[in-house]
Design an enzyme around this catalytic site. Structure first.
Site, mmCIF file in Angstrom:
data_model
loop_
_atom_site.group_PDB
_atom_site.id
_atom_site.type_symbol
_atom_site.label_atom_id
_atom_site.label_comp_id
_atom_site.label_asym_id
_atom_site.label_seq_id
_atom_site.Cartn_x
_atom_site.Cartn_y
_atom_site.Cartn_z
ATOM 1 N N GLU A 1 -62.848 -6.473 78.467
ATOM 2 C CA GLU A 1 -62.796 -5.844 79.777
ATOM 3 C C GLU A 1 -64.155 -5.002 80.013
ATOM 4 O O GLU A 1 -64.476 -4.891 81.063
ATOM 5 C CB GLU A 1 -61.672 -4.821 79.776
ATOM 6 C CG GLU A 1 -61.457 -3.914 80.995
ATOM 7 C CD GLU A 1 -61.141 -4.834 82.279
ATOM 8 O OE1 GLU A 1 -61.987 -4.772 83.417
ATOM 9 O OE2 GLU A 1 -60.544 -5.601 82.114
ATOM 10 N N GLU A 2 -64.776 -4.559 78.563
ATOM 11 C CA GLU A 2 -65.879 -3.651 79.121
ATOM 12 C C GLU A 2 -67.364 -4.199 78.719
ATOM 13 O O GLU A 2 -68.185 -3.688 79.027
ATOM 14 C CB GLU A 2 -65.583 -2.142 78.362
ATOM 15 C CG GLU A 2 -64.218 -1.440 78.745
ATOM 16 C CD GLU A 2 -64.047 -1.515 80.160
ATOM 17 O OE1 GLU A 2 -64.925 -1.767 81.202
ATOM 18 O OE2 GLU A 2 -62.838 -0.986 80.750
ATOM 19 N N SER B 1 -60.044 0.721 93.018
ATOM 20 C CA SER B 1 -60.110 0.962 91.533
ATOM 21 C C SER B 1 -60.908 2.255 91.324
ATOM 22 O O SER B 1 -60.597 3.342 91.747
ATOM 23 C CB SER B 1 -61.088 -0.375 90.915
ATOM 24 O OG SER B 1 -60.920 -0.467 89.594
ATOM 25 N N ASP C 1 -50.230 -3.948 87.383
ATOM 26 C CA ASP C 1 -51.354 -3.583 86.810
ATOM 27 C C ASP C 1 -51.629 -3.395 85.439
ATOM 28 O O ASP C 1 -51.282 -2.590 85.038
ATOM 29 C CB ASP C 1 -52.327 -2.515 87.602
ATOM 30 C CG ASP C 1 -53.801 -2.647 87.841
ATOM 31 O OD1 ASP C 1 -54.416 -3.039 86.783
ATOM 32 O OD2 ASP C 1 -54.308 -2.312 88.814
ATOM 33 N N HIS D 1 -54.322 -5.992 89.040
ATOM 34 C CA HIS D 1 -55.255 -5.085 89.500
ATOM 35 C C HIS D 1 -56.112 -5.788 90.778
ATOM 36 O O HIS D 1 -56.314 -5.064 91.736
ATOM 37 C CB HIS D 1 -56.344 -4.903 88.618
ATOM 38 C CG HIS D 1 -57.486 -3.789 89.135
ATOM 39 N ND1 HIS D 1 -56.989 -2.519 89.075
ATOM 40 C CD2 HIS D 1 -58.789 -3.851 89.198
ATOM 41 C CE1 HIS D 1 -57.808 -1.553 89.447
ATOM 42 N NE2 HIS D 1 -59.076 -2.368 89.234
#
Length: 766
Positions: free
Chosen positions: A223-224, A631, A706, A738
């Site tokens: 994800e990051e 977001s 989400d 999401h």
């Protein structure tokens, strides 16, 4: 970074025949985009934006060249099902297209596992079907194609062989560099099989604990960190490096996938800020699992495994290790036979800032290194000679202006380095080439007026450029660059001219071009904005749809194609406006760092500067400026309404983070620090404490399944607003994550937004 994406969805890509042809001289610059004079301008509606065929036109995914350069392969979606992708190949010698894999015909119809679905969410392809990835074999004669839990070995004649013994949970499938092995992850273990035939075997240990996984990337890595794999093959197939992760100490978030027909709950391991991450280790072993050694990652177990690469000769494994605070990045050289490691070089963050990860680096055959760094405040490329990795040894290759955003390819034989950056204009991105052995400025290879991105074949002989402009959807062309004479003639992969039957051609006459400008932030920094206006009558004032994102590692304002949604909003009589605040990407460390331990501060102030600018324009109705974000942008909507009550006509907050303690470690702590150490910073940056200050009409939107910005964020805000007696509206989407979009859901969402605005008088003049 990859995170919190804005949800201004554009049309999904249309599949139609791609055309490879030389670019005519008349089209070497600005592409043809004029619609035929006889075509009447259509009115672009929200419904049309989400319908098929997609307004972007034919924009291929996954374009690759075979190892020998003869074949060009691409994923194309179907005219009747824009979410389903098939694999096509173009034989450059014969000029013929062939469908190599019909995803519908060869599909097993098996439902994806929950792990596969979540991984696709991390990869931003959760809404796609059919083939989403593939790999060329080293011999250039076959391809590995994952499809609905099966692994297919596909020949160039269209033949397909299902690999036996593959679990339906198989993910992260890959071919080894020499093409001898196929590997994948299933049932928490790493499996290897011979491409020639035979059942694959699990070469990682059979762990008793269900929290241990081999060969996978953990949640925050995907994800990051933009790291989606946990296995790395040596270039000669002799060994493979595997990540081992243990989630036992990571907290569980109960994610309720609330759907229309029922509810399922999932115990998702989700490391919220200030809590434990997974325990990570790295191991090297032979393809049969023997001679397994553990890599020495240092004494501190609370680190991030950021990147792993093999040296070209396979004798060294390079590991990038990031500390938990993300203020230090170490490059380790590892002996794969023993696991012993030493630090080659280190990057240290500037005061009140952090280290940004990058894929813009390359280990060369002579032992030297091309390396990306922000040590002087801007993203640059440096060259380290073999065996000399001190700061004094690093030679700067790309002095300013602008920043380098990607390393596209390296031609080692000719010392050519291809990279992307924004030296010419912060709103454009171009591809450049330089000779790293010589002094001189880089040569720009792409035309002005476009936002360009590029990939290359492994030998850096062919450049595949994707470009777009404000009135031109994405185009793709092939640029041969490996000849002794330099750059060869361009060849279109997809010209995507907005003429004839192109899906957007009917709307091109009514297309409204954006205008650009700057305003000053409180510290005097230039902030770039983009505005699209409808056809306006003299003397009348118009409402504004003020869209924002505001978060780090994103740039909203560019000269590229925006898709149809903004144009549909303008067609309703709204002015569309957006601005990049301090904290956003591609302007350097000083521009990005003001949000350090202060999210929701300068971003809000800079967006307010944009609001004040709008209110001073004679054609803007100052009482009808509505703000929208998704977001991080949804978080920004809440902070903007709280900071300046009464300033906005209405606010729309989609999937907002409302409390940063609910978001994950790697993203949140990078900017905000550890909440156990700086709770006051989190208190200032949250949205719940000041919810009672919201007086402007608010619409809150969230997908109820989400898994990224978990629904708990919105339920916390809902409870707070209700407890404070603050009126608001909400629209929830059962079963959606999401990304809330689709041919029916997309129009429902956006029509709900405009119905909300109409109820509160945010409407165009009569």
């Amino acid at each position: 970074m990859r995170h919190l994406r804005p949800a201004l969805p554009t049309s999904v890509l249309l599949a139609c025949c791609l055309v490879l042809s030389p670019i005519p001289a008349a089209h070497a610059g600005e592409p043809p985009v004029s619609a035929p004079a006889s075509r009447a301008a259509g009115t672009l509606t929200i419904e049309r934006v989400f319908a098929s065929p997609g307004l972007n036109g034919p924009s291929p995914r996954g374009v690759k060249l075979s190892p020998d350069g003869r074949w060009l392969t691409v994923l194309r979606n179907r005219p009747d099902d824009r979410e389903r992708y098939d694999l096509w190949g173009f034989d450059r010698s014969s000029g013929q297209w062939t469908m190599l894999v019909d995803s519908q015909r060869l599909s097993s119809g098996r439902e994806l596992s929950e792990a596969e679905k979540m991984q696709r969410e991390r990869m931003r392809v959760g809404d796609l079907k059919g083939i989403i990835s593939y790999d060329w074999n080293a011999d250039g004669k076959s391809l590995l194609v994952p499809l609905d839990g099966d692994l297919l070995l596909v020949g160039l004649d269209g033949s397909a062989r299902r690999l036996e013994g593959v679990s339906g949970d198989a993910r992260d499938a890959a071919l080894s560099p020499k093409g001898r092995f196929v590997s994948f992850v299933a049932e928490r273990r790493f499996w290897v099989g011979a491409v020639a035939g035979g059942k694959p075997v699990a070469i990682s240990p059979d762990e008793a604990s269900a929290t241990v996984h081999w060969g996978e990337a953990e949640f925050v890595a995907q994800e990051e960190m933009a790291r989606f794999k946990g296995a790395w093959w040596a270039p000669d197939d002799s060994r493979v490096a595997l990540e081992r992760l243990d989630e036992a100490q990571v907290g569980v978030v109960t994610r309720a996938a609330i759907g229309a027909a029922g509810t399922r709950t999932f115990g998702q391991r989700y490391p919220v800020a200030g809590t434990a991450n997974v325990e990570v280790s790295l191991w090297v072993m032979k393809p049969d699992g023997s001679e397994r050694v553990r890599v020495d990652l240092g004494r501190d177990p609370d680190i991030y495994l950021a990147r792993v690469d093999w040296a070209p000769d396979g004798k060294t494994l390079y590991v990038q290790r990031q500390n938990r605070a993300q203020t230090r990045l170490d490059l380790l050289a590892v002996d794969p036979l023993t696991g012993a490691a030493r630090v080659l070089l280190s990057e240290t963050a500037r005061e009140k800032s952090w280290i940004n990860l990058s894929d813009a680096y390359r280990f060369l055959k002579d032992g030297s290194l091309i390396w990306w760094s922000e040590r002087d405040g801007f993203g640059r490329l440096y060259h380290y000679p073999a065996g000399r990795f001190t700061a004094a040894d690093a030679r700067l290759l790309t002095p300013g202006p602008g920043v380098v955003t990607a390393l596209v390819g390296v031609d080692e034989a000719r010392h050519r380095l291809y990279f992307a950056g924004n030296a010419a204009d912060p709103l454009e991105q171009h591809v450049y080439v330089l000779d790293w052995t010589k002094a001189g400025l880089p040569q720009r290879l792409t035309e002005p007026g476009f936002v360009n991105a590029a990939t290359m074949d492994k030998a850096a002989q062919n450049l595949l450029v994707t470009r777009s402009a404000q009135n031109q959807p994405p185009q793709v062309y092939l640029l041969p660059v490996g000849g002794k004479g330099g750059t060869g003639g361009k060849v279109w992969v997809e010209q995507n001219a907005v003429t004839g039957d192109h899906p957007y051609a009917a709307y091109l006459t009514a297309h409204r071009a954006p205008t650009f400008g700057t305003i000053k932030a409180a510290d005097g920094t230039d902030l770039h904005w983009r505005m699209i206006t409808p056809v306006m009558a003299p003397g009348k004032r118009y409402p504004v749809f003020f869209s924002h994102y505001g978060g780090p590692h994103q740039q909203v304002v560019t000269r590229g194609w925006m898709g149809g949604l903004a144009q549909a909003i303008v067609a309703r009589g709204f002015i569309y406006f957006e601005i990049d605040n301090r904290g956003s990407a591609n302007r350097g460390v000083a521009f990005e760092s003001p949000i350090w331990r202060a999210m929701g501060s300068v971003e809000v102030a800079d967006q307010k500067a944009g609001l004040d600018y709008l209110k001073g324009l004679p054609f803007v109705d100052p009482a009808k400026i509505a703000t929208y974000g998704w977001s991080y942008g949804g978080y920004m909507t809440l902070k903007m309404l709280e900071a300046d009550p009464g300033a906005y006509a209405a606010g729309i907050a989609g999937a907002p983070v409302t409390k940063w303690e609910l978001y994950d470690t790697h993203y949140t702590e990078r900017y905000m620090g550890d909440p156990r150490q700086v709770p006051e910073a989190y208190a200032r940056s949250g949205t719940l404490a000041d919810a009672a200050r919201i007086t402007d009409p608010l619409l809150l939107i969230h997908g109820m399944a989400d898994d990224n910005v978990v629904f708990d964020n919105s339920t916390a805000m809902i409870a707070q607003l209700q407890g404070e007696g603050v009126p608001f509206e909400m629209m929830l989407y059962p079963g959606h994550t999401h990304r809330v979009t689709g041919p029916k859901i997309g129009p429902h969402l956006w029509n709900s937004i405009f119905a909300f605005l109409e109820r509160h008088g945010v409407t165009p003049p009569q």
